[in-house]
Design a protein around this motif. Sequence first.
Motif, PDB file in Angstrom:
ATOM      1  N   LEU A 177      87.053 -10.151  80.310  1.00 20.25           N
ATOM      2  CA  LEU A 177      85.908 -10.998  79.971  1.00 20.25           C
ATOM      3  C   LEU A 177      84.817 -10.225  79.250  1.00 20.25           C
ATOM      4  O   LEU A 177      84.420  -9.131  79.691  1.00 20.25           O
ATOM      5  CB  LEU A 177      85.315 -11.603  81.247  1.00 20.25           C
ATOM      6  CG  LEU A 177      84.022 -12.422  81.078  1.00 20.25           C
ATOM      7  CD1 LEU A 177      84.307 -13.742  80.369  1.00 20.25           C
ATOM      8  CD2 LEU A 177      83.354 -12.666  82.435  1.00 20.25           C
ATOM      9  N   TRP A 179      80.900 -10.782  78.546  1.00 19.19           N
ATOM     10  CA  TRP A 179      79.727 -11.584  78.898  1.00 19.19           C
ATOM     11  C   TRP A 179      78.551 -10.996  78.145  1.00 19.19           C
ATOM     12  O   TRP A 179      78.284  -9.787  78.225  1.00 19.19           O
ATOM     13  CB  TRP A 179      79.465 -11.539  80.395  1.00 19.19           C
ATOM     14  CG  TRP A 179      78.394 -12.492  80.860  1.00 19.19           C
ATOM     15  CD1 TRP A 179      78.572 -13.763  81.331  1.00 19.19           C
ATOM     16  CD2 TRP A 179      76.977 -12.256  80.888  1.00 19.19           C
ATOM     17  NE1 TRP A 179      77.357 -14.331  81.657  1.00 19.19           N
ATOM     18  CE2 TRP A 179      76.360 -13.437  81.386  1.00 19.19           C
ATOM     19  CE3 TRP A 179      76.177 -11.172  80.533  1.00 19.19           C
ATOM     20  CZ2 TRP A 179      74.986 -13.545  81.547  1.00 19.19           C
ATOM     21  CZ3 TRP A 179      74.795 -11.287  80.678  1.00 19.19           C
ATOM     22  CH2 TRP A 179      74.219 -12.464  81.189  1.00 19.19           C
ATOM     23  N   ARG A 304      80.388 -16.244  76.850  1.00 13.88           N
ATOM     24  CA  ARG A 304      81.552 -15.848  77.631  1.00 13.88           C
ATOM     25  C   ARG A 304      82.767 -15.966  76.702  1.00 13.88           C
ATOM     26  O   ARG A 304      82.957 -16.979  76.049  1.00 13.88           O
ATOM     27  CB  ARG A 304      81.769 -16.733  78.862  1.00 13.88           C
ATOM     28  CG  ARG A 304      80.700 -16.599  79.921  1.00 13.88           C
ATOM     29  CD  ARG A 304      80.939 -17.577  81.065  1.00 13.88           C
ATOM     30  NE  ARG A 304      82.095 -17.195  81.851  1.00 13.88           N
ATOM     31  CZ  ARG A 304      82.040 -16.492  82.975  1.00 13.88           C
ATOM     32  NH1 ARG A 304      80.877 -16.076  83.437  1.00 13.88           N
ATOM     33  NH2 ARG A 304      83.131 -16.205  83.655  1.00 13.88           N
TER      34      ARG A 304
END
Length: 307
Positions: A177, A179, A304
């Motif tokens: 991920l 972010w 995201r």
Amino acid sequence: MNMNEGSSGSRDCPACGRTNGLSRGQKNDFQLLACPSCATVYTAHLPNTDQSLDYDAYYTPENLTVPAAIENRLDEIIATFEPYKKDKRLLDVGCGAGTFLEAAGRAGWQAIGVEVSRTAAEHVRARGFEVFCGELENANYPDDYFDVAIASEVLEHVPDPRALLEEMARVLRPGGLLWATTPHGRGLSARILGLEWSIVCPPEHLQLFSLKGIKGLLSGTGFGNVEVATHGTNPFEILHELRRRVSGRPASKNGGAGEENFNRVESSYQLNEFMSDSPSRRLLKGMLNSMLNAGRMGDSLKIRAEK
């Protein structure tokens, strides 16, 4: 010719690469351009040595601490990373005061920081975290190493955000991920205040992405499942600047809104603390953010994306 410069000698759009940006005016001795394709706003040229920001002096004891309400919010954000916790390694690029690292550590992550400011890096190391002082590309982390990579309020500062995102994609594992947050160059404050928005402050900020621009940049640097929300605004600053215009006072010459400097960080902390102080205010904050997001008018891009 620099690879980031178009035929006119000015930079290409840092989001989509389009040449021949449209002039938006001048601030702090920097010409500002707007991309005719994606509407990202950016400086026509990168700072020279004399203009570059001194990041060692950027951090002071005052901005190396944050209010408790911010720490609580960071705990909430870190909790959303739990589905990605495989090897438990988290990277915070531009870790600043280290508050994200502390929140990640509380949640059981092996949290590592990257920070160009020696002052901030030493501060965070003193709190027990591993921090590489310098640019991410020089840290030489292995491929596919981290589960999560954070870039909070970083992309607007760097001369080549595309290269930074490509390097972040390299060190993230498949399915990992990204972010990130960055100011929205087409949000409510940008539209109302124009160049008098305190966020328009070269050489500190070199580009302010549009929603279209940041989505295209992320897709072109190895990320998929891209989700971008537009949240937040600072009504105090908008009112401050509108009062200045009504009174006829001259605009600030050093990046603030109005003749008297406007402290955007302190006012944002105060607003966030007020709106998080009770369940009813938190509900109202959520409703306002939903409205700003629906209209794509929030001042912050909340990102995201997965590798």
